[in-house]
Write an enzyme that holds these catalytic residues in place. Sequence first.
Site, PDB file in Angstrom:
ATOM      1  N   ASN A  37      62.970  16.879 -57.029  1.00 47.50           N
ATOM      2  CA  ASN A  37      62.337  18.117 -56.581  1.00 47.50           C
ATOM      3  C   ASN A  37      63.115  19.365 -57.039  1.00 47.50           C
ATOM      4  O   ASN A  37      64.282  19.534 -56.705  1.00 47.50           O
ATOM      5  CB  ASN A  37      62.257  18.114 -55.043  1.00 47.50           C
ATOM      6  N   HIS A 122      56.592  12.707 -38.509  1.00 48.13           N
ATOM      7  CA  HIS A 122      57.140  14.062 -38.331  1.00 48.13           C
ATOM      8  C   HIS A 122      56.279  14.869 -37.357  1.00 48.13           C
ATOM      9  O   HIS A 122      55.069  15.000 -37.560  1.00 48.13           O
ATOM     10  CB  HIS A 122      57.129  14.811 -39.668  1.00 48.13           C
ATOM     11  N   ARG A 147      60.154  12.191 -35.476  1.00 48.42           N
ATOM     12  CA  ARG A 147      61.170  13.199 -35.770  1.00 48.42           C
ATOM     13  C   ARG A 147      60.671  14.536 -35.278  1.00 48.42           C
ATOM     14  O   ARG A 147      59.570  14.972 -35.636  1.00 48.42           O
ATOM     15  CB  ARG A 147      61.417  13.275 -37.289  1.00 48.42           C
ATOM     16  N   TYR A 159      63.603  25.117 -41.540  1.00 51.46           N
ATOM     17  CA  TYR A 159      63.353  23.887 -42.293  1.00 51.46           C
ATOM     18  C   TYR A 159      62.394  22.974 -41.542  1.00 51.46           C
ATOM     19  O   TYR A 159      62.522  22.800 -40.323  1.00 51.46           O
ATOM     20  CB  TYR A 159      64.664  23.105 -42.546  1.00 51.46           C
ATOM     21  N   ASP A 212      66.388  16.039 -37.765  1.00 47.99           N
ATOM     22  CA  ASP A 212      67.051  16.287 -39.041  1.00 47.99           C
ATOM     23  C   ASP A 212      67.721  17.661 -39.000  1.00 47.99           C
ATOM     24  O   ASP A 212      67.051  18.690 -38.916  1.00 47.99           O
ATOM     25  CB  ASP A 212      65.995  16.257 -40.165  1.00 47.99           C
ATOM     26  N   HIS A 214      69.557  18.750 -41.340  1.00 49.21           N
ATOM     27  CA  HIS A 214      69.434  19.207 -42.727  1.00 49.21           C
ATOM     28  C   HIS A 214      70.699  19.893 -43.228  1.00 49.21           C
ATOM     29  O   HIS A 214      70.648  20.908 -43.927  1.00 49.21           O
ATOM     30  CB  HIS A 214      68.230  20.134 -42.876  1.00 49.21           C
ATOM     31  N   GLU A 238      70.072  13.242 -38.162  1.00 48.20           N
ATOM     32  CA  GLU A 238      70.164  13.122 -39.613  1.00 48.20           C
ATOM     33  C   GLU A 238      70.841  14.330 -40.239  1.00 48.20           C
ATOM     34  O   GLU A 238      70.628  15.462 -39.826  1.00 48.20           O
ATOM     35  CB  GLU A 238      68.764  12.972 -40.206  1.00 48.20           C
ATOM     36  N   GLU A 264      70.021  10.955 -48.033  1.00 45.31           N
ATOM     37  CA  GLU A 264      68.843  11.202 -48.889  1.00 45.31           C
ATOM     38  C   GLU A 264      69.215  11.875 -50.201  1.00 45.31           C
ATOM     39  O   GLU A 264      68.498  11.733 -51.176  1.00 45.31           O
ATOM     40  CB  GLU A 264      67.805  12.037 -48.160  1.00 45.31           C
ATOM     41  N   ARG A 285      70.327   6.688 -45.542  1.00 47.51           N
ATOM     42  CA  ARG A 285      69.022   7.249 -45.901  1.00 47.51           C
ATOM     43  C   ARG A 285      68.763   7.257 -47.406  1.00 47.51           C
ATOM     44  O   ARG A 285      67.806   7.887 -47.851  1.00 47.51           O
ATOM     45  CB  ARG A 285      68.939   8.679 -45.377  1.00 47.51           C
ATOM     46  N   HIS A 314      64.808   7.465 -47.154  1.00 49.44           N
ATOM     47  CA  HIS A 314      64.160   8.769 -47.224  1.00 49.44           C
ATOM     48  C   HIS A 314      62.695   8.551 -47.572  1.00 49.44           C
ATOM     49  O   HIS A 314      62.360   7.648 -48.337  1.00 49.44           O
ATOM     50  CB  HIS A 314      64.857   9.552 -48.348  1.00 49.44           C
ATOM     51  N   ASP A 318      58.390  14.701 -51.322  1.00 48.88           N
ATOM     52  CA  ASP A 318      58.769  14.837 -52.739  1.00 48.88           C
ATOM     53  C   ASP A 318      59.254  13.527 -53.328  1.00 48.88           C
ATOM     54  O   ASP A 318      59.923  13.506 -54.358  1.00 48.88           O
ATOM     55  CB  ASP A 318      59.817  15.926 -52.919  1.00 48.88           C
ATOM     56  N   GLU A 341      61.034   6.571 -43.012  1.00 50.29           N
ATOM     57  CA  GLU A 341      60.419   7.898 -42.825  1.00 50.29           C
ATOM     58  C   GLU A 341      59.018   7.866 -43.415  1.00 50.29           C
ATOM     59  O   GLU A 341      58.793   7.277 -44.467  1.00 50.29           O
ATOM     60  CB  GLU A 341      61.265   8.955 -43.529  1.00 50.29           C
ATOM     61  N   TRP A 405      70.830  24.434 -47.521  1.00 53.50           N
ATOM     62  CA  TRP A 405      69.431  24.492 -47.100  1.00 53.50           C
ATOM     63  C   TRP A 405      69.028  23.193 -46.440  1.00 53.50           C
ATOM     64  O   TRP A 405      69.426  22.118 -46.848  1.00 53.50           O
ATOM     65  CB  TRP A 405      68.509  24.716 -48.295  1.00 53.50           C
TER      66      TRP A 405
HETATM   67  C1  CS2 Z   1      64.001  16.039 -45.522  1.00 57.89           C
HETATM   68  C2  CS2 Z   1      63.362  16.147 -46.873  1.00 57.89           C
HETATM   69  O1  CS2 Z   1      62.447  14.365 -45.037  1.00 57.89           O
HETATM   70  C3  CS2 Z   1      63.613  14.729 -44.872  1.00 57.89           C
HETATM   71  O2  CS2 Z   1      64.460  14.101 -44.240  1.00 57.89           O
HETATM   72  O3  CS2 Z   1      65.382  16.166 -45.558  1.00 57.89           O
HETATM   73  O4  CS2 Z   1      62.026  16.498 -46.681  1.00 57.89           O
HETATM   74  C4  CS2 Z   1      63.999  17.168 -47.804  1.00 57.89           C
HETATM   75  O5  CS2 Z   1      63.921  18.443 -47.219  1.00 57.89           O
HETATM   76  C5  CS2 Z   1      63.272  17.145 -49.113  1.00 57.89           C
HETATM   77  O6  CS2 Z   1      63.321  15.846 -49.643  1.00 57.89           O
HETATM   78  C6  CS2 Z   1      63.937  18.115 -50.088  1.00 57.89           C
HETATM   79  O7  CS2 Z   1      63.228  18.103 -51.292  1.00 57.89           O
HETATM   80 MG    MG Z   2      66.338  14.848 -44.328  1.00 51.99          MG
END
Ligand code: CS2
Ligand code: MG
Length: 405
Positions: A37, A122, A147, A159, A212, A214, A238, A264, A285, A314, A318, A341, A405
Site C-alpha cells: 500500500n 471491525h 475490534r 485511524y 489496534d 496502530h 495490537e 503486520e 500478525r 493481518h 490493502d 482479521e 501513523w
Molecule cells: C490496520 C491496517 O487492519 C489493521 O490492523 O493496521 O488496516 C493498516 O492500517 C493498513 O494495512 C495500512 O495500509
Molecule cells: Mg493493525
Amino acid sequence: MKIKEINVYVCSPGRNFVTVKVITEEGIYGLGDATLNGREMAVVSYLQEHVAPCLIGRNAHDIEDIWQYLYKGVYWRKGPVNMAAIAAIDMALWDIKGKAAGLPVYQLLGGKSRQAVTLYAHASGENVEDTLDKTEDLIKQGFKAIRLQSAVPGLNVTYGVLGDKKDYYELQGNRPLPPEEPWSTQKYFNMIEELFSKARARFGNDVHLLHDVHSRLTPIESAKLGKLLEPYNLMFLEDASIAENQDSYKIIRHHTTTPLAIGETYNTIWDCKDLIQNQLIDYLRAAATHAGGITALRRMADFASIYNVKTAPHGAPDLSPICFAAHMHLNIWAPNFGIQEFVGLGNEQSKSIFKQSIEVKQGMAYVSDAPGLGIEFDEEAAKEFPYKRSYLPVSRLEDGTVWNW
Ligand code: CS2
Ligand code: MG
C-alpha cells in the site's frame, strides 16, 4: 513443471492491488498478491525487471529453492519490497503445486487443525455509542470477536474511523498525495477506557474485544494503556508501540497482562524473533504478502508455536483476496492459529476481478477444497480499474512533529 511466463497486474477496484500470475509450460498457473500500500509500483518494477527474468525455465515445484534463491540471491535481503515480491511468487508456486496435485494448499501443509477459521470484524464509530452500536450489529451477525476503534474527541480524523467515507476502499483508495493526520496521546487516553468499559457493560464478557493502537504510543504509554484496559479482558492490544527495538516490549510486558499483538508490517522472522522467543507478545500478525509468502509464514508459525505465540494474520483492505485465500490455508492448518482479521470479502468491483471460494458464516470462514489456493483472477475485469497512485497518511503530533501513523 517449468515456469514459462510471469505476468504482473496492477488494478484499482476502489484501491490498488498488485497481482502476480506464474504460468507453467503445462498451462497450470498460480496467483500471488504483491500489494504494498502506497508503494505498489516499486514492487511491480522489482518483479518485472529483477525477479521474473531469473525464474523463467525453473521448476515451479521447487518452491523452497526459489524462495532461498530470491531471498539470499538478492544480497540486499529483507525489506518490504523484496519480501512482497518473494511473497507473490511463493503464493503462486503453492497455488501451482496444489493444482498439480489436485489438493487444496492446506493439505500440502499438513491438513486441517480445525474445521473453520475464527474471524474478528471491525467496529469503528464517530463516538463511543456509534462504535458500540456497530459492535452490536456484528454480534448479531454472529461474530465472536470484534475490534473496536472510535474517533478521538478533539481530533478531526482518527485511524480506523471511516468519517464520511462509505468504506475502507473510499477511505484509503484515492489519495494522490499523503494526507496529514493529527495525533494526541492525551486526547486518546481521555476516551479510550470509556469505550471498553461501556462495551463490557453492554455486551458482557463472552464476546472477544480487540483494539489496534496502530503504533501511536511509546512503550511506557503502552504499558499504562495495557494496565488501564486489564479489567476489560481484551483478546489483544495490537501495535501498542513500534518494536524496531524489540527490547522495548519488555517495558510493556513488565507492567501489564493485557495480551499483545504485533507484526503486520514485518517482512521476516528477524523483525520479531526476540519478541517471540522472549515471549514479549502473544499474537503474531505477519501477513503472507508482506512477510515472504506461505513458505515464510509457515516457518514463522512453527517458530512462534514453540513460545506459545499464536498467529493472527493481518487482514486489512490493502491485502488482496489472494492473500486472504493464502491465509485461510495457513489458518486452517496452523496448530497455533489464533484469529484472522476480516474486513469483508471485498466490494462489488473487486469481486468482479477476484473470484474466491471462501464461505463466511456466523463469524467463521470456511476454506474450500478447490485445488491450490482456490481463487481466480479475471484479467479482463481488472483492466476496467487501472492503477491510481494513492498514499497512506502521514501522522503529526499537535506540535507538528511527524509521528507514527
Ligand atoms: C490496520 C491496517 O487492519 C489493521 O490492523 O493496521 O488496516 C493498516 O492500517 C493498513 O494495512 C495500512 O495500509
Ligand atoms: Mg493493525
